[in-house]
Design a protein around this motif. Structure first.
Motif, PDB file in Angstrom:
ATOM      1  N   SER A  12       0.900  -1.245   0.196  1.00 27.17           N
ATOM      2  CA  SER A  12      -0.002   0.041   0.035  1.00 27.17           C
ATOM      3  C   SER A  12       0.814   1.293  -0.113  1.00 27.17           C
ATOM      4  CB  SER A  12      -0.927  -0.173   0.965  1.00 27.17           C
ATOM      5  OG  SER A  12      -1.708   1.207   1.217  1.00 27.17           O
ATOM      6  N   GLN A  13       1.876   1.080   0.631  1.00 24.99           N
ATOM      7  CA  GLN A  13       2.848   2.404   0.859  1.00 24.99           C
ATOM      8  C   GLN A  13       3.377   2.665  -0.437  1.00 24.99           C
ATOM      9  OE1 GLN A  13       5.931   1.956   3.767  1.00 24.99           O
ATOM     10  NE2 GLN A  13       6.623   4.244   3.909  1.00 24.99           N
ATOM     11  N   THR A  14       3.720   1.378  -1.074  1.00 24.72           N
ATOM     12  CA  THR A  14       4.655   1.814  -2.456  1.00 24.72           C
ATOM     13  C   THR A  14       3.582   2.448  -3.295  1.00 24.72           C
ATOM     14  OG1 THR A  14       6.033  -0.247  -1.762  1.00 24.72           O
ATOM     15  CG2 THR A  14       5.786   0.449  -4.173  1.00 24.72           C
ATOM     16  N   LYS A  15       2.375   1.774  -3.467  1.00 27.40           N
ATOM     17  CA  LYS A  15       1.304   2.624  -4.413  1.00 27.40           C
ATOM     18  C   LYS A  15       1.336   3.778  -4.427  1.00 27.40           C
ATOM     19  CE  LYS A  15      -0.953  -1.684  -5.496  1.00 27.40           C
ATOM     20  NZ  LYS A  15      -2.505  -2.542  -5.422  1.00 27.40           N
ATOM     21  N   SER A  16       1.163   4.414  -3.075  1.00 27.20           N
ATOM     22  CA  SER A  16       1.137   5.829  -2.706  1.00 27.20           C
ATOM     23  C   SER A  16       2.152   6.672  -2.903  1.00 27.20           C
ATOM     24  CB  SER A  16       0.572   6.048  -1.082  1.00 27.20           C
ATOM     25  OG  SER A  16       1.546   5.508  -0.300  1.00 27.20           O
ATOM     26  N   GLN A  17       3.247   5.730  -2.893  1.00 27.52           N
ATOM     27  CA  GLN A  17       4.707   6.797  -3.371  1.00 27.52           C
ATOM     28  C   GLN A  17       4.691   6.904  -4.611  1.00 27.52           C
ATOM     29  OE1 GLN A  17       7.543   4.580  -1.524  1.00 27.52           O
ATOM     30  NE2 GLN A  17       7.538   5.669   0.227  1.00 27.52           N
ATOM     31  N   VAL A  18       4.152   5.857  -5.588  1.00 28.97           N
ATOM     32  CA  VAL A  18       4.408   5.806  -7.055  1.00 28.97           C
ATOM     33  C   VAL A  18       3.309   6.958  -7.502  1.00 28.97           C
ATOM     34  CG1 VAL A  18       3.896   4.764  -9.003  1.00 28.97           C
ATOM     35  CG2 VAL A  18       5.072   3.509  -7.296  1.00 28.97           C
ATOM     36  N   PHE A  19       2.297   6.718  -6.879  1.00 25.07           N
ATOM     37  CA  PHE A  19       1.268   7.966  -7.480  1.00 25.07           C
ATOM     38  C   PHE A  19       1.115   9.201  -6.866  1.00 25.07           C
ATOM     39  CE2 PHE A  19      -2.969   9.788  -8.121  1.00 25.07           C
ATOM     40  CZ  PHE A  19      -3.001   9.814  -9.506  1.00 25.07           C
ATOM     41  N   PHE A  20       1.401  10.412  -7.289  1.00 24.05           N
ATOM     42  CA  PHE A  20       0.980  11.547  -6.632  1.00 24.05           C
ATOM     43  C   PHE A  20       0.648  12.667  -7.488  1.00 24.05           C
ATOM     44  CE2 PHE A  20       4.988  10.954  -8.844  1.00 24.05           C
ATOM     45  CZ  PHE A  20       5.064  12.173  -9.840  1.00 24.05           C
ATOM     46  N   ASN A  21       0.000  13.534  -6.811  1.00 20.88           N
ATOM     47  CA  ASN A  21      -0.886  14.650  -7.349  1.00 20.88           C
ATOM     48  C   ASN A  21       0.256  15.672  -8.039  1.00 20.88           C
ATOM     49  OD1 ASN A  21      -3.419  13.704  -6.740  1.00 20.88           O
ATOM     50  ND2 ASN A  21      -3.115  14.621  -4.789  1.00 20.88           N
ATOM     51  N   PHE A  22      -0.037  15.897  -9.174  1.00 23.26           N
ATOM     52  CA  PHE A  22       0.934  17.004  -9.986  1.00 23.26           C
ATOM     53  C   PHE A  22       0.074  17.839 -10.708  1.00 23.26           C
ATOM     54  CE2 PHE A  22       4.073  18.032 -13.037  1.00 23.26           C
ATOM     55  CZ  PHE A  22       5.018  18.543 -12.336  1.00 23.26           C
ATOM     56  N   GLU A  23       0.421  19.025 -11.108  1.00 27.24           N
ATOM     57  CA  GLU A  23      -0.550  19.982 -12.003  1.00 27.24           C
ATOM     58  C   GLU A  23      -0.058  19.628 -13.310  1.00 27.24           C
ATOM     59  OE1 GLU A  23       0.951  24.167 -13.577  1.00 27.24           O
ATOM     60  OE2 GLU A  23       0.094  24.298 -11.583  1.00 27.24           O
ATOM     61  N   LYS A  24      -1.350  19.250 -14.157  1.00 30.69           N
ATOM     62  CA  LYS A  24      -1.297  18.851 -15.527  1.00 30.69           C
ATOM     63  C   LYS A  24      -0.656  19.741 -16.387  1.00 30.69           C
ATOM     64  CE  LYS A  24      -5.223  15.555 -14.994  1.00 30.69           C
ATOM     65  NZ  LYS A  24      -4.189  14.448 -14.869  1.00 30.69           N
ATOM     66  N   ILE A  44      11.846  12.334  -8.513  1.00 27.71           N
ATOM     67  CA  ILE A  44      13.079  12.151  -7.557  1.00 27.71           C
ATOM     68  C   ILE A  44      12.534  12.056  -6.054  1.00 27.71           C
ATOM     69  CG2 ILE A  44      14.988  13.190  -6.797  1.00 27.71           C
ATOM     70  CD1 ILE A  44      15.491  14.118  -9.609  1.00 27.71           C
ATOM     71  N   ILE A  45      11.500  13.137  -5.901  1.00 27.06           N
ATOM     72  CA  ILE A  45      11.148  13.319  -4.511  1.00 27.06           C
ATOM     73  C   ILE A  45      10.224  12.040  -4.049  1.00 27.06           C
ATOM     74  CG2 ILE A  45       9.498  14.666  -3.049  1.00 27.06           C
ATOM     75  CD1 ILE A  45      10.357  17.124  -4.778  1.00 27.06           C
ATOM     76  N   ASN A  46       9.371  11.653  -5.019  1.00 28.38           N
ATOM     77  CA  ASN A  46       8.738  10.563  -4.742  1.00 28.38           C
ATOM     78  C   ASN A  46       9.599   9.154  -4.792  1.00 28.38           C
ATOM     79  OD1 ASN A  46       5.665  11.509  -3.919  1.00 28.38           O
ATOM     80  ND2 ASN A  46       6.695  12.887  -5.588  1.00 28.38           N
ATOM     81  N   GLU A  47      10.805   9.166  -5.436  1.00 28.82           N
ATOM     82  CA  GLU A  47      11.417   8.016  -5.557  1.00 28.82           C
ATOM     83  C   GLU A  47      10.604   7.005  -6.460  1.00 28.82           C
ATOM     84  OE1 GLU A  47      11.947   6.061  -1.674  1.00 28.82           O
ATOM     85  OE2 GLU A  47      13.690   7.774  -1.262  1.00 28.82           O
ATOM     86  N   THR A  48      10.377   7.584  -7.840  1.00 24.54           N
ATOM     87  CA  THR A  48       9.190   6.708  -8.565  1.00 24.54           C
ATOM     88  C   THR A  48      10.436   5.981  -9.328  1.00 24.54           C
ATOM     89  OG1 THR A  48       8.114   8.705  -8.932  1.00 24.54           O
ATOM     90  CG2 THR A  48       7.926   7.095 -10.671  1.00 24.54           C
ATOM     91  N   PRO A  49       9.865   4.460  -9.406  1.00 23.57           N
ATOM     92  CA  PRO A  49      10.459   3.667 -10.141  1.00 23.57           C
ATOM     93  C   PRO A  49      10.793   3.915 -11.658  1.00 23.57           C
ATOM     94  CG  PRO A  49       9.002   2.495  -8.737  1.00 23.57           C
ATOM     95  CD  PRO A  49       8.610   4.185  -8.626  1.00 23.57           C
ATOM     96  N   GLU A  50      11.717   3.614 -12.377  1.00 28.91           N
ATOM     97  CA  GLU A  50      11.730   3.776 -13.641  1.00 28.91           C
ATOM     98  C   GLU A  50      10.694   3.202 -14.723  1.00 28.91           C
ATOM     99  OE1 GLU A  50      13.960   5.544 -15.390  1.00 28.91           O
ATOM    100  OE2 GLU A  50      15.096   6.120 -13.708  1.00 28.91           O
ATOM    101  N   ASP A  51      10.338   1.923 -14.106  1.00 24.29           N
ATOM    102  CA  ASP A  51       9.036   1.552 -14.901  1.00 24.29           C
ATOM    103  C   ASP A  51       7.786   2.049 -14.945  1.00 24.29           C
ATOM    104  OD1 ASP A  51       9.067   0.566 -12.433  1.00 24.29           O
ATOM    105  OD2 ASP A  51       7.951  -1.317 -12.803  1.00 24.29           O
ATOM    106  N   LYS A  52       7.589   2.941 -13.860  1.00 23.42           N
ATOM    107  CA  LYS A  52       6.270   3.672 -13.823  1.00 23.42           C
ATOM    108  C   LYS A  52       6.491   5.078 -14.539  1.00 23.42           C
ATOM    109  CE  LYS A  52       4.789   0.292 -11.334  1.00 23.42           C
ATOM    110  NZ  LYS A  52       3.795  -0.764 -11.826  1.00 23.42           N
ATOM    111  N   LYS A  53       7.742   5.690 -14.805  1.00 21.14           N
ATOM    112  CA  LYS A  53       7.612   6.965 -15.197  1.00 21.14           C
ATOM    113  C   LYS A  53       6.673   7.473 -16.364  1.00 21.14           C
ATOM    114  CE  LYS A  53      12.156   8.214 -13.033  1.00 21.14           C
ATOM    115  NZ  LYS A  53      13.565   8.646 -13.424  1.00 21.14           N
TER     116      LYS A  53
END
Length: 362
Positions: A12-24, A44-53
């Motif tokens: 659950s924590q990993t999913k919340s870190q991958v998805f974040f609110n951002f201005e479109k 970088i701030i949310n430590e997004t994995p390469e395969d999710k970018k």
């Protein structure tokens, strides 16, 4: 270990870190390159994995029309099957195409301070336009020159033209000070109401726009003023020449304020004819005119190789007009026909309203 909802806490924590609110992304508000940098900072701030970018990029891209445009550019491939870097390259080509240098130079040299712009806003606008002009080491000089030439206030421009060793920073500083001074004078004039029995300036306005107020240098005033609420107002100094003197002095103040040499109408045709008679060679339609007795030299760095660019093929409909214009330039001595040359640059024919063309070098 699962929690009460049956989910693994780490998942659950990993999913919340991958998805974040951002201005479109909105191309009306920000350049794509700058928006992409902000998005990658969020990665970088949310430590997004390469395969999710890539998927987050497609989610935050904004309007559906932007996604449709991307799909059209990649067709028949699908964006989801490309990698993040390739999709970014395509989006840069779509939303941040490299502008034409000659067009950006044209925009830069036509830049003028708008009525609502401050000198600082005008300077920032010039810097933005100059980014794609490829000025190189001439950038600071070009910015200084266009800043001075494009100012709407003639008094400020004249002051800057008198300065020695003027750079952009110094020009902006002087212009800003003069602009603030003008705004202060307007504010003071606004505060001096026409229907007021006396013309006064507050101590704060005096010290802000005129100078430090020294009470010891001012004689006591015999004027007693009260505010709207009846409180006494302390007055410094005396009026040098009040409005009452306008009625005493024997002047026609209408003529003084309006001036004796106002121009209400100009006959344009008469003025043009006068110029033609005074400078006939300038307006001679049969000759372009040329400088004689002088020889221009272009100084190049040692060992600079000649540059030879191939000619571009013009549109068939313009070829005849181009030939006529080139023959005319040769006949007037502007151009000289040669068989060979180490240097060459393609021409840019610009159509004119009289069905002729203007020959420009690229």
């Amino acid at each position: 270990m699962a929690n009460e909802t049956g989910q693994n806490p780490s998942t659950s924590q990993t999913k919340s870190q991958v998805f974040f609110n951002f201005e479109k992304f909105d191309r009306e508000k920000i350049l794509w390159s700058r928006w992409q940098k902000r998005l990658e900072s969020a990665f970088i701030i949310n430590e997004t994995p390469e395969d999710k970018k890539l998927h987050l990029l497609l989610h935050h891209i904004g309007y559906a029309t932007y996604y449709n445009t991307l799909c059209d550019k990649l067709s028949p491939d699908e964006p989801e099957k490309k990698n993040y870097e390739d999709v970014c390259k395509v989006l840069i080509e779509v939303f941040d195409p490299k502008p034409l240098e000659i067009v950006e130079n044209y925009r830069f040299h036509l830049s003028r301070q708008l009525e609502h712009q401050s000198v600082d806003e005008f300077a920032i606008e010039l810097i933005k336009v100059a980014l794609n002009c490829n000025f190189g080491t001439y950038l600071n000089t070009a910015l200084r020159n266009q800043f001075v030439f494009g100012l709407k206030n003639k008094a400020i421009r004249s002051r800057l033209l008198e300065q020695t060793d003027l750079d952009l920073g110094k020009a902006i500083k002087i212009a800003r000070q003069m602009e603030l001074s003008d705004q202060g004078n307007v504010e003071i004039a606004h505060n001096l109401k026409e229907r007021s029995p006396v013309a006064t300036v507050s101590k704060n306005d005096y010290e802000q726009y005129i100078g430090t107020l020294n009470e010891n240098e001012l004689k006591p005033s015999d004027i007693n003023l009260v505010s709207y609420t009846g409180n006494g107002i302390k007055v410094y100094g005396h009026s040098l020449l009040g409005r009452e003197w306008l009625r005493v002095l024997p002047f026609d103040w209408n003529k003084v304020f309006r001036g004796e040499h106002m121009v209400s109408q100009i006959d344009g045709q008469t003025a043009l004819n006068t110029l033609k008679q005074k400078y006939p060679r300038v307006f001679d339609a049969q000759s372009m005119g040329k400088i004689t007795g002088l020889k221009a030299r272009i100084h190049l760095k040692p060992d600079t190789p000649p540059i030879f660019k191939k000619a571009r093929k013009p549109a068939f409909a313009m070829r005849k007009r181009i030939e006529i214009e080139l023959d005319e330039l040769v006949r007037n001595g502007v151009l000289k026909k040669v068989e060979t040359s180490e240097y060459a640059t393609p021409i840019v024919p610009v159509p004119k309203s009289n069905d002729k063309v203007r020959i420009c070098g690229d």
